[in-house]
Design a protein around this motif. Structure first.
Motif, PDB file in Angstrom:
ATOM      1  N   ARG A   1       5.475   7.062  -3.820  1.00 38.27           N
ATOM      2  CA  ARG A   1       5.795   7.717  -5.086  1.00 38.27           C
ATOM      3  C   ARG A   1       7.204   8.297  -5.059  1.00 38.27           C
ATOM      4  O   ARG A   1       7.957   8.200  -6.022  1.00 38.27           O
ATOM      5  CB  ARG A   1       4.814   8.879  -5.330  1.00 38.27           C
ATOM      6  CG  ARG A   1       3.467   8.450  -5.808  1.00 38.27           C
ATOM      7  CD  ARG A   1       3.542   7.975  -7.250  1.00 38.27           C
ATOM      8  NE  ARG A   1       2.244   7.513  -7.657  1.00 38.27           N
ATOM      9  CZ  ARG A   1       1.274   8.337  -8.051  1.00 38.27           C
ATOM     10  NH1 ARG A   1       1.495   9.623  -8.117  1.00 38.27           N
ATOM     11  NH2 ARG A   1       0.111   7.861  -8.390  1.00 38.27           N
ATOM     12  N   LEU A   2       7.525   8.902  -3.907  1.00 37.72           N
ATOM     13  CA  LEU A   2       8.828   9.556  -3.813  1.00 37.72           C
ATOM     14  C   LEU A   2       9.963   8.543  -3.771  1.00 37.72           C
ATOM     15  O   LEU A   2      11.055   8.812  -4.260  1.00 37.72           O
ATOM     16  CB  LEU A   2       8.870  10.468  -2.584  1.00 37.72           C
ATOM     17  CG  LEU A   2       7.966  11.695  -2.701  1.00 37.72           C
ATOM     18  CD1 LEU A   2       8.021  12.523  -1.428  1.00 37.72           C
ATOM     19  CD2 LEU A   2       8.359  12.554  -3.897  1.00 37.72           C
TER      20      LEU A   2
ATOM     21  N   PHE B   1       0.836  -1.200   0.000  1.00 34.17           N
ATOM     22  CA  PHE B   1       0.000   0.000   0.000  1.00 34.17           C
ATOM     23  C   PHE B   1       0.873   1.252   0.000  1.00 34.17           C
ATOM     24  O   PHE B   1       0.653   2.186  -0.756  1.00 34.17           O
ATOM     25  CB  PHE B   1      -0.925  -0.007   1.225  1.00 34.17           C
ATOM     26  CG  PHE B   1      -1.833   1.189   1.278  1.00 34.17           C
ATOM     27  CD1 PHE B   1      -3.038   1.194   0.581  1.00 34.17           C
ATOM     28  CD2 PHE B   1      -1.483   2.317   2.014  1.00 34.17           C
ATOM     29  CE1 PHE B   1      -3.867   2.302   0.617  1.00 34.17           C
ATOM     30  CE2 PHE B   1      -2.308   3.427   2.044  1.00 34.17           C
ATOM     31  CZ  PHE B   1      -3.511   3.414   1.348  1.00 34.17           C
TER      32      PHE B   1
ATOM     33  N   HIS C   1       2.519   1.964  -3.450  1.00 38.65           N
ATOM     34  CA  HIS C   1       1.704   2.271  -4.626  1.00 38.65           C
ATOM     35  C   HIS C   1       0.577   3.265  -4.373  1.00 38.65           C
ATOM     36  O   HIS C   1      -0.004   3.789  -5.307  1.00 38.65           O
ATOM     37  CB  HIS C   1       1.142   0.973  -5.206  1.00 38.65           C
ATOM     38  CG  HIS C   1       2.229   0.030  -5.614  1.00 38.65           C
ATOM     39  ND1 HIS C   1       3.053   0.294  -6.685  1.00 38.65           N
ATOM     40  CD2 HIS C   1       2.666  -1.127  -5.075  1.00 38.65           C
ATOM     41  CE1 HIS C   1       3.939  -0.689  -6.792  1.00 38.65           C
ATOM     42  NE2 HIS C   1       3.728  -1.558  -5.833  1.00 38.65           N
ATOM     43  N   ARG C   2       0.262   3.508  -3.098  1.00 39.11           N
ATOM     44  CA  ARG C   2      -0.899   4.356  -2.835  1.00 39.11           C
ATOM     45  C   ARG C   2      -0.610   5.544  -1.949  1.00 39.11           C
ATOM     46  O   ARG C   2      -1.536   6.209  -1.502  1.00 39.11           O
ATOM     47  CB  ARG C   2      -2.020   3.517  -2.188  1.00 39.11           C
ATOM     48  CG  ARG C   2      -2.640   2.471  -3.096  1.00 39.11           C
ATOM     49  CD  ARG C   2      -3.618   3.098  -4.076  1.00 39.11           C
ATOM     50  NE  ARG C   2      -4.311   2.097  -4.857  1.00 39.11           N
ATOM     51  CZ  ARG C   2      -3.829   1.562  -5.981  1.00 39.11           C
ATOM     52  NH1 ARG C   2      -2.652   1.941  -6.437  1.00 39.11           N
ATOM     53  NH2 ARG C   2      -4.509   0.659  -6.648  1.00 39.11           N
ATOM     54  N   THR C   3       0.675   5.779  -1.639  1.00 39.73           N
ATOM     55  CA  THR C   3       0.964   6.941  -0.790  1.00 39.73           C
ATOM     56  C   THR C   3       1.996   7.850  -1.456  1.00 39.73           C
ATOM     57  O   THR C   3       2.744   7.428  -2.338  1.00 39.73           O
ATOM     58  CB  THR C   3       1.533   6.543   0.591  1.00 39.73           C
ATOM     59  OG1 THR C   3       2.847   6.008   0.409  1.00 39.73           O
ATOM     60  CG2 THR C   3       0.646   5.520   1.290  1.00 39.73           C
ATOM     61  N   GLY C   4       2.003   9.088  -1.002  1.00 37.53           N
ATOM     62  CA  GLY C   4       2.963  10.057  -1.512  1.00 37.53           C
ATOM     63  C   GLY C   4       4.391   9.607  -1.244  1.00 37.53           C
ATOM     64  O   GLY C   4       5.271   9.759  -2.091  1.00 37.53           O
ATOM     65  N   PHE C   5       4.618   9.024  -0.054  1.00 42.03           N
ATOM     66  CA  PHE C   5       5.974   8.566   0.263  1.00 42.03           C
ATOM     67  C   PHE C   5       6.444   7.503  -0.732  1.00 42.03           C
ATOM     68  O   PHE C   5       7.577   7.532  -1.206  1.00 42.03           O
ATOM     69  CB  PHE C   5       6.024   8.015   1.697  1.00 42.03           C
ATOM     70  CG  PHE C   5       7.364   7.450   2.064  1.00 42.03           C
ATOM     71  CD1 PHE C   5       8.447   8.287   2.274  1.00 42.03           C
ATOM     72  CD2 PHE C   5       7.559   6.084   2.163  1.00 42.03           C
ATOM     73  CE1 PHE C   5       9.687   7.770   2.591  1.00 42.03           C
ATOM     74  CE2 PHE C   5       8.803   5.558   2.481  1.00 42.03           C
ATOM     75  CZ  PHE C   5       9.869   6.412   2.694  1.00 42.03           C
TER      76      PHE C   5
END
Lengths: 313, 497
Positions: A188-189, A179, A182-186
């Motif tokens: 993505r970073l 999760f 793939h589903r949090t800003g962290f």
């Protein structure tokens, strides 16, 4: 043929699962009747600590880094837990996990702020952690180490005599990692920093924060792995997780995460950890000697990595 | 007798040389003749093919077609070392020096006798430089001179200097000129590339002008500054003049969207001041290396200015990280789009990236809202999303649009656009022009550097010209013809007025 290859290329995870099935089939072939529900249950139990450690390694390798201190942290945490258990389970647990937090923070500061090469930084902290634990063990001769019952259940227990308890921990950790990635800003970073840190900087991201948190999480996961391992063996010694270092990297690489960062994910690492576990089991079944086992193990990893590179070219 | 010398057979002669890199044509048909004992200028706008020609002459690249003769005999070098043996030596635009080796080790690397380098360094007045210093600790301007000393050490018949003065302060340039004159008097030839017309007319005997990879003229440099500019521009002037005439906005009374006051950065920026009003597109024109990169980087928080003020909407900013500029609404589309893209990630992740700059955005992503926001930006820029899974598979134009779309999606007050149309096709260019006008009309501001001068009149309300780290000229778009911009960019403002 080429259509099938195309499909595998787009979904490498299927290729990995296919490979896993192949190895399982091989086990059954070598000694018919081996692959039973109990065998599967045991395989999952043994794969869990590797997969949890591999989860941290995945996070770090996605940023283009690596953490070579994971085995020392896992061993140290296990040892701290066992030697502090007489002061109370929670106290011991807190001490054990804080080792992961401290080493992770030092790795984070070194890699993120001082820009030390991750390989060098974590090799250094790993060696230091190992050294500190030896000194600590010499001070601790007097006290009688023991592993709390809770941890023993975690590492070796089976629910209804069948479902390994550490599988639940793995499910929770794995769910959070998947999760998170793939589903949090962290998450993505993590990918973004691994792909192009300069682009992140230009987009206003303070890259060091991402790296710091990333190495911290990896070390804490290594700490947790140590607890699962010591629960399984019920004996804390200072070589407990030694043999997990390279497999923790190998399962990430086999799982298709690029060592240069920016590409891959935890799904592949899960299958990678299962493949390595089944492979070990297979080599044990074949009753090959330890050196031959190592040679085969290394060769298979090389072949897999090469095949993978060819597939994703 | 003098006539005989001037009309002597050329020491270097190039005929119809062409070179393509993939689909990009760098040189179509270049001709060049350098006589013995002359300083010959090679002129042309950015991208005209000067550096490519130099690299072909010295054997860095093979040419696709055409011929080269050295003192009458056909020649083709396979490497710079090969060219050096034949007496053709170049000092390239990017210093050919390994930063972690000492100066002396660098010389040894090039198999140049140290004694000869030392004597050349004495000639250039830099004998004080310790040869045991690691090259990375040596000042950039001095490194250029060391590079030159290395070239001089092999006593070349033809010395090629590619933009050597761009990084040099005036006093060091003078020393280089003295050495060039000395070599000329001894019968050697110099091929000199510079954007500074004044240098060329003062120093050189003749000039060859390249435009779009073709030699368009050879002229004596005596009183020929205007003629050279005309040759560099070609008939484009007339064509551009016929195009759009932009309405210029009256200067607004409110605080400027962006206010830059007395900005200094090393040798690159010396007291640059200007303001951009809300809803204005301010164009910046300059030749290579006049401080434009430093200017954009300082405003965007990528580099820290030595002194000066950058203010947004009347508030002076402390710019220590791009995040500081972004928070104030100043966002950068950098010169090299690859530096701000995530090549292996999707268009969506690339466009959404700026949303995660703050730690409070580290939590769960509202995926549907993100998809809508990104979708709107992608639609507005008409990004071709057929290869959206990995940005590295997009064309250059679409990559550039992804960079701009990121800021459209994130929101901004002033867009700092550095040469956004470099190397992209005409369709994508037009879309980017239209977008810049559109964001300005909606009240945002744009600071646009462009190396394609006609763009200034097409897109901007007003233009500034940078020269030597200073604002050399300011003009409304209507007056910013290519000729006017180019004159100012060469430091010829007085001549134009």
């Amino acid at each position: 043929m080429s259509a099938a290859l195309e499909f595998l290329r787009a979904r490498t995870i299927f290729a990995l699962i296919l490979l896993l099935a192949l190895f399982v089939g091989f086990v059954e072939l070598v000694r018919p009747g081996t692959v039973t529900p109990l065998w599967v249950s045991n395989a999952l139990m043994f794969a869990a600590p590797l997969a949890i450690m591999g989860g941290g390694q995945t996070l770090v390798m996605l940023t283009g880094g690596i953490d070579l201190s994971v085995s020392a942290v896992a061993t140290g945490s296990a040892y701290l837990l066992a030697t502090n258990a007489s002061h109370g389970d929670f106290y011991a647990l807190a001490i054990a996990l804080s080792l992961g937090a401290i080493v992770g923070a030092v790795n984070g500061i070194g890699v993120a702020l001082l820009r030390v090469q991750p390989l060098v930084m974590t090799l250094g902290t790993g060696l230091m952690t190992g050294g500190v634990m030896i000194v600590y063990s010499q001070q601790m001769m007097a006290s009688q180490p023991h592993v709390p019952g809770l941890i023993q259940t975690l590492g070796a227990g089976k629910l209804a005599g069948f479902v390994p308890v550490d599988l639940f921990l793995w499910l929770i950790v794995g769910g959070v990692i998947l999760f998170g990635l793939h589903r949090t800003g962290f998450g993505r970073l993590v990918y973004a920093v691994g792909d192009n840190a300069e682009a992140c900087h230009l987009a206003g991201v303070r890259v060091w924060r991402v790296l710091f948190v990333d190495y911290l999480i990896c070390s804490v996961l290594a700490s947790i792995t140590g607890l699962v391992l010591v629960g399984g063996t019920n004996a804390a010694d200072l070589s407990l997780a030694e043999s997990y270092l390279l497999p923790s990297v190998a399962c990430v690489v086999i799982g298709g995460t690029s060592i240069f960062g920016g590409r891959g994910g935890y799904g592949g690492t899960i299958v990678g950890a299962l493949i390595l576990t089944v492979l070990t089991s297979l080599l044990t079944l074949l009753d090959v000697s330890e050196p031959a086992k190592q040679i085969l193990f290394g060769a298979i990893i090389l072949v897999l990595a090469a095949a993978y590179a060819r597939l994703t070219e | 007798m003098i006539d005989v010398v001037i009309d002597a057979a050329p020491v270097l002669s190039i005929r119809g040389v062409a070179k393509s890199f993939g689909s990009v044509v760098a040189l179509r048909s270049a001709d060049l003749e350098v006589r013995p004992g002359e300083i010959h200028a090679l002129m042309g706008a950015n991208g005209a093919g000067k550096s490519t020609l130099v690299k072909i002459i010295t054997g860095v690249y093979p040419s696709d077609s055409g011929e080269m003769r050295l003192a009458g005999a056909a020649a083709r070098f396979r490497s710079p070392a090969d060219a050096r043996r034949a007496g053709v030596v170049s000092v390239y635009q990017d210093p050919a020096i390994v930063p972690d080796l000492t100066v002396a080790q660098n010389m040894r690397l090039a198999r140049v006798p140290l004694a000869a380098v030392k004597s050349a360094m004495r000639e250039l007045g830099i004998e004080g430089v310790d040869l045991a210093t690691p090259a990375r600790l040596v000042d950039f301007a001095i490194l250029r001179l060391i590079d030159l000393a290395r070239a001089l050490a092999s006593d070349p018949r033809i010395l090629i200097l590619d933009e050597i003065t761009a990084a040099l302060p005036a006093d060091l340039s003078q020393r280089v000129f003295a050495v060039m004159r000395d070599r000329r008097s001894r019968g050697a030839s110099v091929l000199f590339i510079s954007h500074r017309l004044a240098e060329v007319t003062a120093l050189c005997d003749r000039a060859t002008v390249l435009r779009d990879g073709v030699t368009v003229g050879v002229t004596s440099t005596k009183d020929a500054a205007e003629q050279i500019v005309d040759l560099m521009l070609g008939s484009e002037v007339a064509k551009a003049a016929a195009s759009v005439a932009r309405p210029t906005r009256a200067p607004a009374k409110e605080a400027a969207a962006l206010d830059v006051a007395n900005l200094n950065y090393g040798h690159a920026l010396r007291g640059v001041s200007f303001a951009v009003a809300r809803g204005e597109v301010l164009g910046i024109a300059a030749l290579e290396g006049q401080g434009q990169e430093a200017l954009f980087d300082c405003i965007a928080g990528v580099r820290r200015a030595d002194s000066g003020i950058v203010a947004a909407n009347g508030v002076a900013l402390k710019l220590r990280h791009p995040a500081d500029a972004i928070r104030a609404g100043l966002v950068l589309v950098p010169a090299n789009r690859l530096t701000s893209l995530l090549p292996q990630r999707s268009v969506q992740e690339n466009v959404a990236l700026a949303a995660f700059g703050r730690m409070r955005a580290w939590g769960p992503i509202a995926l549907r809202a993100e998809r809508e926001r990104v979708g709107r930006a992608v639609a507005r820029l008409q990004i071709d999303t057929r290869a959206a899974a990995e940005v590295r598979r997009l064309s250059g134009g679409n990559m550039q649009k992804v960079v701009i779309a990121r800021w459209i999606a994130a929101g901004f007050k002033t867009l700092l656009c550095f040469d956004p149309t470099r190397g992209i096709d005409i369709g994508a260019k037009r879309q980017i022009y239209a977008l810049l006008r559109e964001v300005a009309e909606q009240g945002a501001s744009v600071l646009l550097f462009t190396s394609e001068l006609p763009e200034i009149r097409l897109v901007c309300d007003r233009a500034l010209v940078l020269f030597g780290g200073r604002v050399a000229a300011e003009m409304p778009a209507a007056e910013a013809t290519e000729a006017a911009l180019l004159r100012a960019a060469h430091g010829l403002t007085e001549a134009a007025s």
